[in-house]
Design a protein around this motif. Structure first.
Motif, mmCIF file in Angstrom:
data_model
loop_
_atom_site.group_PDB
_atom_site.id
_atom_site.type_symbol
_atom_site.label_atom_id
_atom_site.label_comp_id
_atom_site.label_asym_id
_atom_site.label_seq_id
_atom_site.Cartn_x
_atom_site.Cartn_y
_atom_site.Cartn_z
ATOM 1 N N GLU A 60 3.767 -6.596 -4.498
ATOM 2 C CA GLU A 60 3.162 -5.553 -3.692
ATOM 3 C C GLU A 60 3.131 -4.257 -4.481
ATOM 4 O OE1 GLU A 60 5.221 -4.043 -0.263
ATOM 5 O OE2 GLU A 60 7.126 -4.826 -0.957
ATOM 6 N N SER A 61 2.283 -3.383 -4.063
ATOM 7 C CA SER A 61 2.090 -2.135 -4.785
ATOM 8 C C SER A 61 1.730 -1.058 -3.782
ATOM 9 C CB SER A 61 0.946 -2.316 -5.796
ATOM 10 O OG SER A 61 0.493 -1.063 -6.225
ATOM 11 N N ALA A 62 2.466 0.061 -3.810
ATOM 12 C CA ALA A 62 2.228 1.119 -2.834
ATOM 13 C C ALA A 62 1.908 2.428 -3.540
ATOM 14 C CB ALA A 62 3.443 1.308 -1.935
ATOM 15 N N ALA A 63 0.890 3.123 -3.054
ATOM 16 C CA ALA A 63 0.569 4.450 -3.585
ATOM 17 C C ALA A 63 1.566 5.467 -3.031
ATOM 18 C CB ALA A 63 -0.853 4.833 -3.190
ATOM 19 N N ARG A 82 1.353 6.967 0.440
ATOM 20 C CA ARG A 82 1.700 6.168 1.613
ATOM 21 C C ARG A 82 2.918 6.721 2.338
ATOM 22 N NH1 ARG A 82 3.824 0.757 2.812
ATOM 23 N NH2 ARG A 82 2.464 -0.101 4.391
ATOM 24 N N GLU A 83 3.837 7.273 1.569
ATOM 25 C CA GLU A 83 5.055 7.809 2.186
ATOM 26 C C GLU A 83 4.730 8.966 3.126
ATOM 27 O OE1 GLU A 83 8.625 6.620 0.666
ATOM 28 O OE2 GLU A 83 7.083 5.153 1.110
ATOM 29 N N ARG A 86 2.542 9.056 5.235
ATOM 30 C CA ARG A 86 2.054 8.562 6.528
ATOM 31 C C ARG A 86 3.113 8.575 7.614
ATOM 32 N NH1 ARG A 86 -1.772 9.217 3.660
ATOM 33 N NH2 ARG A 86 -2.945 7.588 2.572
ATOM 34 N N VAL A 87 4.366 8.811 7.215
ATOM 35 C CA VAL A 87 5.440 8.718 8.210
ATOM 36 C C VAL A 87 5.647 10.032 8.952
ATOM 37 C CG1 VAL A 87 6.574 7.022 6.746
ATOM 38 C CG2 VAL A 87 7.378 9.378 6.723
ATOM 39 N N LEU A 88 5.081 11.115 8.469
ATOM 40 C CA LEU A 88 5.328 12.413 9.103
ATOM 41 C C LEU A 88 4.471 12.603 10.350
ATOM 42 C CD1 LEU A 88 5.412 14.527 5.843
ATOM 43 C CD2 LEU A 88 7.349 13.717 7.191
ATOM 44 N N PRO A 89 4.911 13.472 11.260
ATOM 45 C CA PRO A 89 4.051 13.796 12.403
ATOM 46 C C PRO A 89 2.768 14.463 11.901
ATOM 47 C CG PRO A 89 6.276 14.681 12.719
ATOM 48 C CD PRO A 89 6.185 14.221 11.296
ATOM 49 N N SER A 90 1.726 14.356 12.662
ATOM 50 C CA SER A 90 0.452 14.938 12.252
ATOM 51 C C SER A 90 0.526 16.462 12.261
ATOM 52 C CB SER A 90 -0.643 14.503 13.224
ATOM 53 O OG SER A 90 -0.837 13.129 13.136
#
Lengths: 687, 687
Positions: free
Chosen positions: B6-9, B12-13, B15-19
């Motif tokens: 697998e490979s993550a940009a 991507r991290e 994406r976990v924060l509130p908008s």
């Protein structure tokens, strides 16, 4: 407003904080580490969705940082998780935790599924054959939500830090775990941890392995994953796409002559773009391009096939996944929108395996070690089940563990902890169903539609649609049913209250119940998926109107995940008759049943059908009703036909006990307070 | 799932924060304090609900801690505020800020109002004469919510700290403010602050006084509160009650022979108890107990009356409030549930006053100093308006200020900042209406029902109910209408586009509009309260179904409070005709109008009526539609009759421009892109 004098109590300042979940009462002595360093009541290994959910629930139920330790091997809070889907039942649970809002606001709602299949029109190649609702069963939220797993974890952890000052202890790896009763029978679970290179040993009453597919807990306890791996290879990629495919924002099952693709629309990201997840079938090397079915060509020797698959897997690249996707989307184009549009990708083979046991007992038969989540079961991701089933494992276990630790459960020989024992029986049942469903669903999905010589199922589009729809009760999480047990009392067992070891003392009250005990099932209908009350199934949400203030509310907002049992009383139409069965039952419950149990552990919800008089006040109902249910007393006919939904005859009424996890434990005829009391007496100590 | 690769940009991290709300683009040079210490673009004085709302909005729009300073004289974040009610319109605004969830979950929903009046049955004393919905007008939330003002402030401040690292500067008192252009014309507002005893002078482009009823800003600027004080004395108390009164959880207007009481149910507190607020009329000393009307006895000399009232006020005690309440509730009992059940109490006299001006200009006519909230208007609390109107002052001002500071507004001589000038004209209009309504409502409420010789209004119950209901458009916040201005373009003005100083350049596109410009009002109907589109009124929420994914959504979720203008296009039934007016309009907007304005400042929402074909794809609509509105394109007939609600003929269509605060700015016939472009050109610079 020229106020000239005002006075405020100091408590008033407390009103500004967010609401906290009230802890469960603790009847056992308070726990303190004072004289027993490195001893905990519970150790949780792993802080993925399953571990975080368990830890959060235990902390909310009142376990302190001295009592509860959660460790995780990784250094930080951000996880590169693979899961992205929350099922309707999981959303319901998050709502009862007060944690659904961000998910519902920022996540992608999947409301519809489109099916694309080979077109009779050669130029079109594929065509949309149907759009159906993604969730076909009643639920509070009739859709799935897709959102990054790391975000779910962050939401859980943020809330955990309101109840725990330590939170998760990071950089802490479980090296070994064993049960050793000789040295300390009260804390028999011995875990060796390594934190930042330092080893230490902690003892605990209970240990839970939420440590994933390669669980150290599972290995140390000698538990076995049973199952098989199939050899379909799939690629999965999260990206921002550029495409002219019309249904890119719907969940899609695409069966094209060039292979299968599943489209999972995902949430909007900070750039304003929307993510898409693609599951792309990687064609078998052995399959010629003319579409002869791969299974016909499959080597007979399974072991050789797996070796072969492993070799083929290693050849999968991001570029090859895109190429296969592009082929399957023809005549539409699809590509990453621009440089850096790919978030994450992976290749995997479908496999379904489940652990033979979810718990390990000590020599006295007490359940001491548990596994939850991926440590128990692995399966393919395409039905969107993994993160959901994992968190629901913890949701099932947490209240049972807390009740035992707080001394709220009675011991019924010969089983030391009969309620804890239901964790395995309930969740192993679900895991097996999950594995079976996933095996069928994955095989079908990897097959081709409309190819008559399809060796897997010879599946037509209609058949596929059928399996998709009937599987919805399971995949939504709303249709699962726990087997009969101490905490799931099926009526057909005809358990006789006369032989019960629990009795109602009516001597303590002036109320004499003129009722002959009736053990007949008061529920009509069998459409449990649509709400008919059924022990072992979750209580369906309904909307109803509150007597005290006319508020329109959801029943699920009255059963928050605070670890309480709920007694649901659906009165009959005779509520306003002081000598009727409704009033008599409410008086008996309020005077002789509810006071017997630890304070605040049972909450009573009362619903009434249309009565002879529309307007009435508390004067017209028993005092016990207002005393126990002033703000939980509803009309069940103005907004929704609650009696019809639950299968209760308004002329007869009914009662149900709802477990802390929202599943019905038992149903009883109105007036049959013996049955209710007997059930509660099996779950709760009397005080 | 045995993933082997697998490979993550790194993105991507994230994406976990509130908008986060995206900031507005800034066309002016970025602001930095580097060479100008203690200079800010905006200084906000006061951090009550109005000041916090303003500060939060400006921070979300992109003003940095270097640009924006908010000071408050108090040391801590907790406030002992008096307000407790949020109106439907305020709830809508909080929802568009993503801040409604906690309020809706934990606040008390007031859905019904009960009216209690003298009973013909002497034993009953009082009787319930009606229960009516608390909110009689369409709104996204058809109820009020009551919750502690301090909690609202905490919610606003918590969110502020996501956008500002400084937050509110506490312990900072405004000593003096003046306009001094001589020393620094760019930062002409000079404020003298005292922080923890240290004095300093800060200069700013703009200063906003949100510093309450005793506003230092108002005093220093020489603004006058105009109005009068009436002499009705009321006590108010927040407590947990013990009572057998049937409607204690409903909002109640009780007119008893012994006086008037208003019951306001409040939120559940941590103990599990529910708060109640009581407004209790304190009878005039001069009034004999036999109920002769007080107004008949009122001294003729108003000044003497006020002196007299002040003396009487000082005699009010908590005990006397309880006694008056107990009298008015007869034959029901009411008392504090137990020791310590009283949160807060106060006594006050009703008074209504409003400032003559809300803004102060410098010598060039530029608006430099503003006042918002209680600094502008004071009135009685019983209609639950104060906190709402105050925050809406800020909601009105914030986007105008941000647009000017960021250089997004054009200058149209002779007025330097025509958009800023609308703050006074719009909010002063509302404040005057508020004062007038409150004066009538309070007088009525203090009067007696059913007493024929009532000198105030001679009010019957039916008349009172009538005033209550017709006032609902105003009190709900949903019926207010801003007067015509640059940003509220009424159609009857017959503004001719030919004489407009703005034109659409169609040369840049291949689209030629076959339309003759039509300036006729495309909207039928005048029931603006129920949704008919009307410039100056807030756009009513509707539910609709999204084309791209079938999601059922609320329109208000597509107009979040991110400071953007919205162009609402209701196409006609000819959408699928490439040469029809709908397609032609969408092409013209996408090619010749939207690109003219700063990127991301205008968001286009497109709705279509039932078309000849139910199924169609992006192939069948103009490319510009998908380009600008892929995720904001809806069917307006499947869930709700959007065209009917808004008063638009599906055969004709219509367009509307919605301001950043959710109020309609202009409506135009479909095809009349000149009108739309002309309106936008008055609000926004072109790039």
């Amino acid at each position: 407003m020229p106020v000239f004098t005002e006075s405020a109590a100091s408590t008033r300042e407390l009103r500004v904080l967010p609401s906290f979940a009230p802890p469960l009462p603790r009847l056992n002595a308070p726990f303190s580490q004072q004289n027993q360093p490195d001893r905990y009541e519970v150790v949780v290994v792993g802080a993925g969705p399953a571990g975080l959910m368990l830890n959060l629930l235990l902390a909310r139920y009142g376990l302190s940082d001295e009592s509860l330790l959660c460790v995780d091997a990784k250094p930080g809070t951000l996880k590169s998780g693979q899961a992205d889907g929350l099922q309707p039942r999981t959303l319901e649970v998050f709502k009862t935790l007060g944690l659904a809002d961000e998910i519902l606001t920022d996540g992608c709602h999947m409301e519809e599924v489109a099916f694309w299949n080979p077109s009779a029109n050669a130029e079109e190649v594929i065509e949309r054959t149907a759009i159906v609702p993604d969730v076909a069963v009643p639920a509070r939220y009739r859709h799935e939500v897709t959102i990054h797993q790391g975000r779910i974890e962050r939401i859980l952890e943020t809330d955990l830090l309101r109840y725990s000052s330590r939170g998760i202890q990071r950089n802490s790896r479980l090296v070994h775990v064993a049960i050793d009763e000789a040295a300390d029978a009260e804390f028999p679970v011995v875990a060796e941890l390594e934190t930042n290179g330092q080893r230490r040993t902690v003892r605990s009453k209970y240990l839970v392995g939420a440590d994933g597919a390669h669980s150290v807990v599972r290995r140390c306890m000698g538990l076995q994953l049973v199952g098989e791996s199939l050899d379909h290879i799939w690629g999965v990629v999260d990206l921002v796409v550029d495409t002219d495919f019309p249904d890119i924002r719907r969940r899609c099952a695409i069966h094209s002559p060039a292979g299968s693709v599943m489209v999972i629309p995902r949430e909007r990201i900070a750039t304003g773009d929307y993510l898409t997840r693609l599951y792309v079938q990687v064609p078998e090397d052995a399959v010629p391009e003319d579409g002869v079915n791969e299974d016909v060509q499959k080597p007979v020797d399974e072991a050789a096939a797996k070796m072969d698959a492993r070799a083929r897997r290693s050849k999968v690249t991001l570029e090859s996944i895109f190429q296969h996707a592009a082929d399957a989307f023809q005549p539409y184009y699809i590509k990453p929108r621009k440089g850096g549009a790919v978030d994450w990708w992976a290749a995997y083979q479908i496999g379904q395996r489940v652990s033979d046991r979810f718990t390990v007992k000590d020599s006295k038969g007490i359940e001491r070690v548990f596994i939850v989540g991926d440590a128990c079961h692995t399966h393919s991701p395409k039905a969107g089940q993994g993160m959901n089933v994992s968190m629901m494992d913890s949701y099932n276990l947490a209240w049972k563990l807390a009740y035992v630790i707080n001394g709220l459960t009675p011991t019924i020989s010969p089983i030391p902890d009969p309620i804890l024992a239901t964790y395995h029986s309930e969740r192993h049942t679900i895991a097996k169903q999950l594995i079976e469903f996933d095996r069928a669903f994955s095989s079908m999905f990897s097959g081709k539609i409309g190819s008559a010589d399809d060796g897997v199922t010879g599946l037509t589009h209609d058949q596929f649609l059928q399996v998709f729809s009937t599987g919805n009760g399971f995949t939504s999480g709303c249709g699962i049913e726990y087997p009969a047990s101490l905490i799931v009392q099926q009526h057909q067992e005809q358990q006789s209250h006369q032989t019960s070891d629990t009795t109602v003392s009516t001597a303590a009250t002036s109320t004499t119940l003129p009722l002959t005990p009736a053990s007949a099932n008061p529920i009509y209908g069998t459409d449990y998926l649509n709400g008919i009350l059924r022990p072992g199934r979750r209580l369906l949400n309904v909307t109803y109107k509150r007597h005290a203030d006319g508020n329109r509310r959801n029943l699920h907002d009255d059963i928050p995940s605070t670890g309480r049992f709920r007694l649901l009383v659906l009165t009959s139409t005779d509520l306003l008759d002081p000598t009727g069965i409704s009033a008599t039952t409410l008086r008996a419950l309020g005077s002789a049943v509810l006071p017997k149990y630890p304070a605040s552990v049972i909450e009573q919800i009362v619903i009434h059908p249309r009565l002879a008089r529309e307007f009435f006040t508390w004067r017209d109902t028993p005092d016990e009703l207002k005393q126990y249910s002033e703000m939980r007393f509803y009309s069940g006919y103005e907004l929704e036909d609650v009696y019809g939904v639950y299968g209760v005859d308004p002329a007869q009424g009914a009662m149900a006990v709802v477990r802390p996890d929202g599943y019905v434990g038992t149903v009883a005829a109105l007036g049959d307070v013996w049955r209710v009391d007997g059930f509660l007496g099996g779950c709760l100590v009397r005080v």
